[in-house]
Design an enzyme around this catalytic site. Structure first.
Site, mmCIF file in Angstrom:
data_model
loop_
_atom_site.group_PDB
_atom_site.id
_atom_site.type_symbol
_atom_site.label_atom_id
_atom_site.label_comp_id
_atom_site.label_asym_id
_atom_site.label_seq_id
_atom_site.Cartn_x
_atom_site.Cartn_y
_atom_site.Cartn_z
ATOM 1 N N SER A 143 88.252 65.356 -42.242
ATOM 2 C CA SER A 143 88.296 66.410 -41.216
ATOM 3 C C SER A 143 89.720 66.914 -41.062
ATOM 4 O O SER A 143 90.688 66.164 -41.266
ATOM 5 C CB SER A 143 87.816 65.856 -39.871
ATOM 6 N N TYR A 156 87.864 59.063 -33.397
ATOM 7 C CA TYR A 156 87.333 59.878 -34.498
ATOM 8 C C TYR A 156 88.446 60.257 -35.477
ATOM 9 O O TYR A 156 88.301 60.123 -36.697
ATOM 10 C CB TYR A 156 86.651 61.139 -33.950
HETATM 11 P P1 NAP Z 1 75.497 66.739 -38.450
HETATM 12 O O1 NAP Z 1 75.068 68.164 -38.347
HETATM 13 O O2 NAP Z 1 75.474 65.888 -37.221
HETATM 14 O O3 NAP Z 1 74.669 66.006 -39.600
HETATM 15 C C1 NAP Z 1 74.944 64.652 -39.838
HETATM 16 C C2 NAP Z 1 74.180 64.173 -41.017
HETATM 17 O O4 NAP Z 1 74.556 62.802 -41.237
HETATM 18 C C3 NAP Z 1 72.694 64.203 -40.804
HETATM 19 O O5 NAP Z 1 72.061 64.483 -42.044
HETATM 20 C C4 NAP Z 1 72.398 62.769 -40.374
HETATM 21 O O6 NAP Z 1 71.097 62.323 -40.747
HETATM 22 C C5 NAP Z 1 73.404 62.011 -41.193
HETATM 23 N N1 NAP Z 1 73.688 60.699 -40.645
HETATM 24 C C6 NAP Z 1 74.130 60.375 -39.399
HETATM 25 N N2 NAP Z 1 74.272 59.044 -39.300
HETATM 26 C C7 NAP Z 1 73.904 58.530 -40.489
HETATM 27 C C8 NAP Z 1 73.821 57.225 -41.015
HETATM 28 N N3 NAP Z 1 74.160 56.164 -40.276
HETATM 29 N N4 NAP Z 1 73.369 57.047 -42.290
HETATM 30 C C9 NAP Z 1 73.017 58.114 -43.051
HETATM 31 N N5 NAP Z 1 73.094 59.382 -42.623
HETATM 32 C C10 NAP Z 1 73.525 59.575 -41.354
HETATM 33 O O7 NAP Z 1 77.005 66.622 -39.002
HETATM 34 P P2 NAP Z 1 77.988 67.684 -39.702
HETATM 35 O O8 NAP Z 1 78.631 68.476 -38.639
HETATM 36 O O9 NAP Z 1 77.297 68.350 -40.820
HETATM 37 O O10 NAP Z 1 79.098 66.679 -40.249
HETATM 38 C C11 NAP Z 1 79.010 66.104 -41.535
HETATM 39 C C12 NAP Z 1 80.351 65.463 -41.875
HETATM 40 O O11 NAP Z 1 81.380 66.426 -41.770
HETATM 41 C C13 NAP Z 1 80.747 64.302 -40.967
HETATM 42 O O12 NAP Z 1 81.375 63.301 -41.731
HETATM 43 C C14 NAP Z 1 81.742 64.947 -40.008
HETATM 44 O O13 NAP Z 1 82.645 64.012 -39.468
HETATM 45 C C15 NAP Z 1 82.401 65.933 -40.929
HETATM 46 N N6 NAP Z 1 83.032 67.072 -40.246
HETATM 47 C C16 NAP Z 1 82.281 67.921 -39.474
HETATM 48 C C17 NAP Z 1 82.911 68.993 -38.844
HETATM 49 C C18 NAP Z 1 82.163 69.995 -37.994
HETATM 50 O O14 NAP Z 1 82.817 70.743 -37.255
HETATM 51 N N7 NAP Z 1 80.852 70.052 -38.071
HETATM 52 C C19 NAP Z 1 84.302 69.191 -38.996
HETATM 53 C C20 NAP Z 1 85.016 68.293 -39.779
HETATM 54 C C21 NAP Z 1 84.381 67.240 -40.405
HETATM 55 P P3 NAP Z 1 69.896 62.249 -39.652
HETATM 56 O O15 NAP Z 1 69.749 63.643 -39.173
HETATM 57 O O16 NAP Z 1 68.748 61.743 -40.446
HETATM 58 O O17 NAP Z 1 70.358 61.322 -38.577
#
Ligand code: NAP
Length: 250
Positions: A143, A156
């Site tokens: 991130s 985080y």
């Molecule tokens: P999201 O919309 O919350 O989706 C999270 C995904 O991870 C879902 O497919 C969820 O599956 C899965 N997941 C959660 N816990 C899990 C576990 N214990 N084992 C396997 N799968 C799991 O998240 P996102 O925003 O796309 O973020 C994805 C990544 O990008 C993360 O690492 C986050 O820290 C990083 N990130 C996000 C942002 C942002 O602004 N969105 C910015 C920087 C970095 P289920 O739905 O089946 O639970």
């Protein structure tokens, strides 16, 4: 034009929604066969698989909580029995929770470190035997918080700081096996998770819109092409890097 990832196999953790779903679809569009991992959203994972198959690609959904050793072991034994090999691992599954230091406790710490750091390390460890002699590409989703260090994000941001650091370490450990290890560091991206956490509205959105040189929050399709780049031969001399994709926020 030839597809960039024809004949390759990719595991994308947390691919039932958000950034992971976008990356899974983008890798598949370039010809990779995909394992769509998810924790609880079977419906979301099945939808991603159907979209990939309808577009002419190959994908299977595999349930598994990648903060748990037994589930990680099962994820890769399924990958082996379905495809017999692995070339690309995208460590995307992650949780993000903000909290002022006064409210940081053991549960808040372990929930995030167990998945974002321990789970990621164990996933890489279990994936390694499936990489062939031509190596491959490991992409860790970190991130931009690791350089922005926003207030109330100590735990985080510490998890993602660890991801940046271990990306550098493992690039050195695995380079001789032709396995490249890089990180993508997204800024604020409009995903289901970001929306549920209240990040895509209000103060956080306003902060990004007024601070990012590109003046907007990001979308999943701002991130996915860089995962294709890191997975493909286009980035064959690149390892140990963190690529900030944040509309210029730093
Ligand atoms: P999201 O919309 O919350 O989706 C999270 C995904 O991870 C879902 O497919 C969820 O599956 C899965 N997941 C959660 N816990 C899990 C576990 N214990 N084992 C396997 N799968 C799991 O998240 P996102 O925003 O796309 O973020 C994805 C990544 O990008 C993360 O690492 C986050 O820290 C990083 N990130 C996000 C942002 C942002 O602004 N969105 C910015 C920087 C970095 P289920 O739905 O089946 O639970």
């Amino acid at each position: 034009m030839a597809k960039k990832l024809e004949g390759k196999v990719a595991v994308v953790t947390g691919a039932s929604k958000g950034i992971g779903a976008g990356i899974a679809k983008a890798l598949a569009a370039e010809g990779a066969s995909i394992i769509v991992n998810y924790a609880s959203s079977k419906e979301g994972a099945d939808k991603v698989v159907t979209e990939i198959i309808n577009a002419g690609g190959k994908a299977f959904a595999v349930q598994g909580d990648v903060s748990k050793q037994a589930d990680i072991t099962n994820l890769f034994s399924q990958t082996k029995s379905i495809y017999g090999q692995l070339d690309i691992l995208v460590n995307n599954a992650g949780v993000f929770e903000f909290s002022p230091i006064e409210q940081v406790d053991e549960a808040h710490f372990h929930k995030q470190f167990n998945l974002n750091v321990l789970g990621l390390l164990l996933t890489i460890k279990e994936a390694l035997p499936l990489f062939g002699e031509n190596g491959g590409s490991i992409i860790n989703i970190s991130s931009s918080v690791t350089t922005l260090t926003p207030p109330n994000s100590s735990v985080y941001t510490a998890t993602k700081g660890a991801v940046d650091a271990l990306t550098g370490v493992l690039a050195k450990e695995l380079g001789a096996r032709k396995i490249r290890v890089n990180a993508i560091n997204p800024g604020l991206i409009a995903t289901e998770g970001a929306h549920a956490g209240g990040f895509t509205e209000g103060d956080t959105k306003t902060w990004v819109e007024s601070t990012a040189p590109l003046g907007r929050i990001g979308q999943v399709d701002d991130i996915a092409p860089s995962a294709v780049y890191l997975a493909s031969e286009d980035s064959k001399y690149l390892t140990g890097e963190t690529i900030n994709i944040s509309g210029g926020m730093r």
